[in-house]
Design an enzyme around this catalytic site. Structure first.
Site, PDB file in Angstrom:
ATOM      1  N   SER A 104       0.816  -1.215   0.000  1.00 25.04           N
ATOM      2  CA  SER A 104       0.000   0.000   0.000  1.00 25.04           C
ATOM      3  C   SER A 104       0.851   1.267   0.000  1.00 25.04           C
ATOM      4  CB  SER A 104      -0.927   0.009   1.210  1.00 25.04           C
ATOM      5  OG  SER A 104      -1.815  -1.069   1.118  1.00 25.04           O
ATOM      6  N   THR A 157      -1.355   4.240   3.428  1.00 24.61           N
ATOM      7  CA  THR A 157      -2.090   4.953   2.371  1.00 24.61           C
ATOM      8  C   THR A 157      -2.193   6.456   2.656  1.00 24.61           C
ATOM      9  OG1 THR A 157      -3.295   2.904   1.962  1.00 24.61           O
ATOM     10  CG2 THR A 157      -4.143   4.892   0.911  1.00 24.61           C
TER      11      THR A 157
HETATM   12 MG    MG Z   1      -4.266   1.446   3.311  1.00 21.67          MG
HETATM   13 ZN    ZN Z   2      -2.582  -5.025   2.551  1.00 23.55          ZN
END
Ligand code: MG
Ligand code: ZN
Length: 394
Positions: A104, A157
């Site tokens: 991510s 993220t």
């Molecule tokens: Mg994430």
């Molecule tokens: Zn993951």
């Protein structure tokens, strides 16, 4: 939505007619191959200047949300999802700079900076040098910026939009990077990385308050009960560490996302002239995939889909907002197998980690047509900037 599409096609048709009608030679302009070329390049070069700029961007990332995850949620929801309303769909290739399966951090850094990098990297290039993110670029242009996540706010993220670190695990360092930006609105977990740090004695919550942020958390008040002043910057911590799954009672994603859209529209800008950039993450769709738990995946995705619906409603009313939905990667190698019924899906997983599957992109609003077709995950950065009318710099 249908109406605006028809209108667009009509405009292009009229534009084409006008050109051939005013052709001085008196001959019809479109012949043979030239006709075909003009006929298919609806969204290319000459027409691009006519496409309205996106003043606002709402970028929704469903972590681990591959096509099978969406399929399962759709089947479980009587084949109805807001995500199925998007007029433009494309595909991105999520491979990182090394290897073929992204995490991510590298996935979100590709979106936020336009550069492929190594797994674990937060807002840095393969040589670990810092890359300016699209959120930081929008901030510099005077736009309002915000993020909402169902993980900690320092998780890979959201971190990749605001922080620059070679490792996603540097949670406390990532928290200090929030102090170096002027992000106007954020909601997520991870309060302990801000106010009970082991690397130093800094209290970042206090520092934020000193810098003019109104900071709240779930200990003091439910998000739903807050009165949010659009004049001050705003932060809300939904958990000390990771927020709980939606099936266990987490309930802030919708409220924080819709409040965020209204907040960012008017923050420091009562006449709504500057625009905003907002990233909303359905973080735990991925965690359901890691756990090979179909119910976890589906419940997280259905909640995220309702937020997508609100973003579409906001954009439809506002008329100047681009809504973009995608995932960083697929998680679990999820499959819906033979013998499945609506009431009983026979789901299997081939992995406890991410897979290399190509990932759909869903777009609506000004600039949406840029997201049709097949491209790299890094092109999402370039296309977002093009949609907003920001010059390409890399
Ligand atoms: Mg994430
Ligand atoms: Zn993951």
């Amino acid at each position: 939505m249908k109406n605006s599409l028809i209108l667009l096609v009509l405009c292009i048709a009229l534009f084409g007619c006008k050109k051939s009608a005013t052709d001085k030679s008196g001959e019809t302009r479109y012949k043979g191959n030239e006709y075909n070329a003009a006929g298919i390049s609806l969204f290319n070069s000459s027409h691009q200047g006519e496409i309205k700029k996106a003043k606002n961007v709402i970028f929704l990332i469903g972590d681990g949300m591959g096509l099978t995850q969406v399929s399962a949620a759709s089947i479980k929801n009587k084949n109805e999802l807001f995500i199925k309303q998007f007029p433009v769909v494309g595909i991105h290739d999520p491979q990182p700079s090394e290897g073929i399966i992204t995490d991510s951090a590298a996935g979100a850094t590709a979106f936020s900076t336009g550069q492929k990098t190594f797994n674990g990297a937060i807002g840095v290039a393969p040589d670990s040098s810092s890359l300016k993110t699209i959120l930081e670029e929008c901030e510099e242009l005077g736009m309002a910026t915000g993020m909402v996540a169902t993980s900690t706010i320092v998780h890979a993220t959201p971190a990749s939009f605001i922080s620059h670190r070679p490792s996603r695990k540097q949670y406390e360092d990532i928290a200090t990077d929030f102090m170096l930006t002027e992000i106007d609105y954020f909601v997520g977990g991870g309060k302990k990385y801000f106010d009970r740090r082991s690397n130093d004695d800094r209290n970042l919550v206090k520092e934020m308050q000193d810098n003019g942020y109104v900071v709240n958390d779930y200990f003091q008040k439910d998000f739903q009960d807050l009165k949010i002043d659009t004049k001050s910057n705003f932060a809300y911590f939904t958990a000390d560490d990771d927020p709980i799954p939606v099936s266990k009672g987490r309930d802030y994603l919708m409220a924080a996302s819709t409040a965020g859209m209204e907040f960012l529209k008017l923050h420091d800008d009562p006449n709504d002239t500057k625009g905003f950039f907002m990233m909303i993450e359905g973080s735990q769709i991925d965690w359901g995939g890691h756990a090979n738990d179909a119910d976890y995946v589906i419940s997280e995705l259905l909640e995220f889909d309702k937020v997508i619906g609100e973003a579409l409603r906001f954009a439809q009313e506002d008329g100047e907002t681009l809504v973009l939905v995608t995932a960083d990667h697929e998680t679990g190698g999820m499959a819906i197998n033979s013998g499945s019924t609506v009431d009983s899906l026979k789901v299997s997983f081939s992995s406890g980690y991410h897979t290399a599957a190509l990932i759909p992109v869903y777009a609506y609003g000004p600039g949406a047509e840029l997201f049709a077709g097949f491209y790299e995950n890094t092109d999402i950065y370039t296309k977002l900037k093009a949609a907003m009318g920001m010059p390409a710099n890399k």
